[in-house]
Write a protein that holds these residues in place. Sequence first.
Motif, PDB file in Angstrom:
ATOM      1  N   PRO A  29      18.945  27.352  50.633  1.00 48.79           N
ATOM      2  CA  PRO A  29      18.075  26.396  51.332  1.00 48.79           C
ATOM      3  C   PRO A  29      16.682  26.996  51.549  1.00 48.79           C
ATOM      4  O   PRO A  29      16.485  28.213  51.455  1.00 48.79           O
ATOM      5  CB  PRO A  29      18.785  26.187  52.670  1.00 48.79           C
ATOM      6  N   ALA A  30      15.727  26.156  51.868  1.00 46.23           N
ATOM      7  CA  ALA A  30      14.373  26.611  52.194  1.00 46.23           C
ATOM      8  C   ALA A  30      14.413  27.392  53.501  1.00 46.23           C
ATOM      9  O   ALA A  30      15.133  27.027  54.431  1.00 46.23           O
ATOM     10  CB  ALA A  30      13.437  25.419  52.325  1.00 46.23           C
ATOM     11  N   HIS A  57      15.720  14.058  55.439  1.00 47.54           N
ATOM     12  CA  HIS A  57      16.585  14.126  56.623  1.00 47.54           C
ATOM     13  C   HIS A  57      17.683  13.065  56.520  1.00 47.54           C
ATOM     14  O   HIS A  57      17.407  11.914  56.157  1.00 47.54           O
ATOM     15  CB  HIS A  57      15.749  13.913  57.886  1.00 47.54           C
ATOM     16  N   PRO A  58      18.924  13.425  56.828  1.00 50.66           N
ATOM     17  CA  PRO A  58      20.033  12.470  56.708  1.00 50.66           C
ATOM     18  C   PRO A  58      19.818  11.160  57.461  1.00 50.66           C
ATOM     19  O   PRO A  58      20.271  10.106  57.006  1.00 50.66           O
ATOM     20  CB  PRO A  58      21.230  13.238  57.273  1.00 50.66           C
ATOM     21  N   HIS A 114      -3.137  12.893  50.081  1.00 45.90           N
ATOM     22  CA  HIS A 114      -3.342  13.757  51.247  1.00 45.90           C
ATOM     23  C   HIS A 114      -2.391  13.285  52.342  1.00 45.90           C
ATOM     24  O   HIS A 114      -2.432  12.124  52.744  1.00 45.90           O
ATOM     25  CB  HIS A 114      -4.794  13.646  51.705  1.00 45.90           C
ATOM     26  N   GLU A 115      -1.524  14.182  52.804  1.00 38.75           N
ATOM     27  CA  GLU A 115      -0.470  13.786  53.744  1.00 38.75           C
ATOM     28  C   GLU A 115      -0.228  14.866  54.784  1.00 38.75           C
ATOM     29  O   GLU A 115      -0.410  16.052  54.518  1.00 38.75           O
ATOM     30  CB  GLU A 115       0.822  13.538  52.951  1.00 38.75           C
ATOM     31  N   LEU A 116       0.181  14.433  55.957  1.00 37.37           N
ATOM     32  CA  LEU A 116       0.691  15.325  56.991  1.00 37.37           C
ATOM     33  C   LEU A 116       2.184  15.040  57.083  1.00 37.37           C
ATOM     34  O   LEU A 116       2.595  13.962  57.500  1.00 37.37           O
ATOM     35  CB  LEU A 116       0.002  15.084  58.337  1.00 37.37           C
ATOM     36  N   ALA A 117       2.987  16.002  56.650  1.00 37.36           N
ATOM     37  CA  ALA A 117       4.436  15.821  56.574  1.00 37.36           C
ATOM     38  C   ALA A 117       5.117  16.523  57.739  1.00 37.36           C
ATOM     39  O   ALA A 117       4.753  17.640  58.108  1.00 37.36           O
ATOM     40  CB  ALA A 117       4.964  16.373  55.252  1.00 37.36           C
ATOM     41  N   ALA A 118       6.116  15.855  58.306  1.00 44.08           N
ATOM     42  CA  ALA A 118       6.902  16.414  59.408  1.00 44.08           C
ATOM     43  C   ALA A 118       8.265  16.847  58.889  1.00 44.08           C
ATOM     44  O   ALA A 118       8.887  16.155  58.081  1.00 44.08           O
ATOM     45  CB  ALA A 118       7.067  15.373  60.515  1.00 44.08           C
ATOM     46  N   PHE A 119       8.723  17.997  59.375  1.00 41.26           N
ATOM     47  CA  PHE A 119       9.996  18.578  58.957  1.00 41.26           C
ATOM     48  C   PHE A 119      10.814  18.939  60.183  1.00 41.26           C
ATOM     49  O   PHE A 119      10.271  19.220  61.242  1.00 41.26           O
ATOM     50  CB  PHE A 119       9.755  19.838  58.109  1.00 41.26           C
ATOM     51  N   GLU A 120      12.134  18.913  60.000  1.00 40.94           N
ATOM     52  CA  GLU A 120      13.052  19.247  61.092  1.00 40.94           C
ATOM     53  C   GLU A 120      14.206  20.067  60.522  1.00 40.94           C
ATOM     54  O   GLU A 120      14.674  19.803  59.419  1.00 40.94           O
ATOM     55  CB  GLU A 120      13.580  17.959  61.720  1.00 40.94           C
ATOM     56  N   LYS A 121      14.629  21.033  61.314  1.00 35.86           N
ATOM     57  CA  LYS A 121      15.775  21.845  60.904  1.00 35.86           C
ATOM     58  C   LYS A 121      17.020  21.301  61.590  1.00 35.86           C
ATOM     59  O   LYS A 121      17.027  21.081  62.802  1.00 35.86           O
ATOM     60  CB  LYS A 121      15.563  23.314  61.295  1.00 35.86           C
ATOM     61  N   LYS A 122      18.050  21.059  60.800  1.00 34.56           N
ATOM     62  CA  LYS A 122      19.324  20.547  61.310  1.00 34.56           C
ATOM     63  C   LYS A 122      20.425  21.426  60.722  1.00 34.56           C
ATOM     64  O   LYS A 122      20.488  21.584  59.499  1.00 34.56           O
ATOM     65  CB  LYS A 122      19.504  19.087  60.891  1.00 34.56           C
ATOM     66  N   ASP A 123      21.237  21.996  61.578  1.00 35.11           N
ATOM     67  CA  ASP A 123      22.313  22.890  61.127  1.00 35.11           C
ATOM     68  C   ASP A 123      21.771  23.999  60.216  1.00 35.11           C
ATOM     69  O   ASP A 123      22.330  24.278  59.156  1.00 35.11           O
ATOM     70  CB  ASP A 123      23.426  22.111  60.424  1.00 35.11           C
ATOM     71  N   ARG A 124      20.644  24.574  60.621  1.00 37.52           N
ATOM     72  CA  ARG A 124      19.980  25.693  59.935  1.00 37.52           C
ATOM     73  C   ARG A 124      19.405  25.324  58.565  1.00 37.52           C
ATOM     74  O   ARG A 124      19.117  26.198  57.751  1.00 37.52           O
ATOM     75  CB  ARG A 124      20.912  26.903  59.825  1.00 37.52           C
ATOM     76  N   VAL A 125      19.234  24.032  58.289  1.00 34.97           N
ATOM     77  CA  VAL A 125      18.673  23.579  57.013  1.00 34.97           C
ATOM     78  C   VAL A 125      17.444  22.720  57.304  1.00 34.97           C
ATOM     79  O   VAL A 125      17.503  21.807  58.132  1.00 34.97           O
ATOM     80  CB  VAL A 125      19.711  22.764  56.201  1.00 34.97           C
ATOM     81  N   TRP A 126      16.335  23.014  56.611  1.00 41.72           N
ATOM     82  CA  TRP A 126      15.111  22.227  56.756  1.00 41.72           C
ATOM     83  C   TRP A 126      15.220  20.919  55.986  1.00 41.72           C
ATOM     84  O   TRP A 126      15.732  20.889  54.869  1.00 41.72           O
ATOM     85  CB  TRP A 126      13.905  23.015  56.219  1.00 41.72           C
ATOM     86  N   PHE A 127      14.711  19.830  56.608  1.00 42.09           N
ATOM     87  CA  PHE A 127      14.668  18.516  55.970  1.00 42.09           C
ATOM     88  C   PHE A 127      13.294  17.894  56.185  1.00 42.09           C
ATOM     89  O   PHE A 127      12.650  18.109  57.211  1.00 42.09           O
ATOM     90  CB  PHE A 127      15.718  17.569  56.572  1.00 42.09           C
TER      91      PHE A 127
END
Length: 167
Positions: A29-30, A57-58, A114-127
């Motif tokens: 994973p990342a 993200h799921p 051009h984008e501002l992307a949001a990421f979240e970690k769930k169960d130690r995996v980035w999405f």
Amino acid sequence: MALIMEICPCGSNIAFEECCGPLIGGVRPAVTAEELMRSRYSAYVRKEISYLLYSLHPDHRADFDEKGTRAWAEGAQWHGLEIVDTVDGKAEDLTGKVEFIASYSDKSGRKDHHELAAFEKKDRVWFFVSGGQPPVKQIVRSAPKTGRNDPCPCGSGRKYKKCCASG
């Protein structure tokens, strides 16, 4: 015969097999949000649509437009990725934001996404969670504003309103 190393499309100047390849291939994973962003760009370049769905993200997969995503990836000639800014998104963080510019051409010409992307970690995996327009950055003047009746900054000796402001 020498083996030709394929440089990763994400702009890292590292071989694809050592950079985004293991992420897209499901080997690992990342570690950071930026690494996931880079791998998603590489997935667009390589038309790895299943990875784009997997790295979403799921909670947002039901809204994934596979047909539209595939059409964009296949209809574009990708030129490069520029990471503008990264906020949080490190290995120890739970959220992060990555501002980026992806350059590409399609049948209507060359474009920059051009984008501002949001990421979240769930169960130690980035999405990837969402993307949108980056906020407009306010320009802050470093010198005081020249008034209409002030001397022109060009050094002509005339008032600003009768010199450079009138042009």
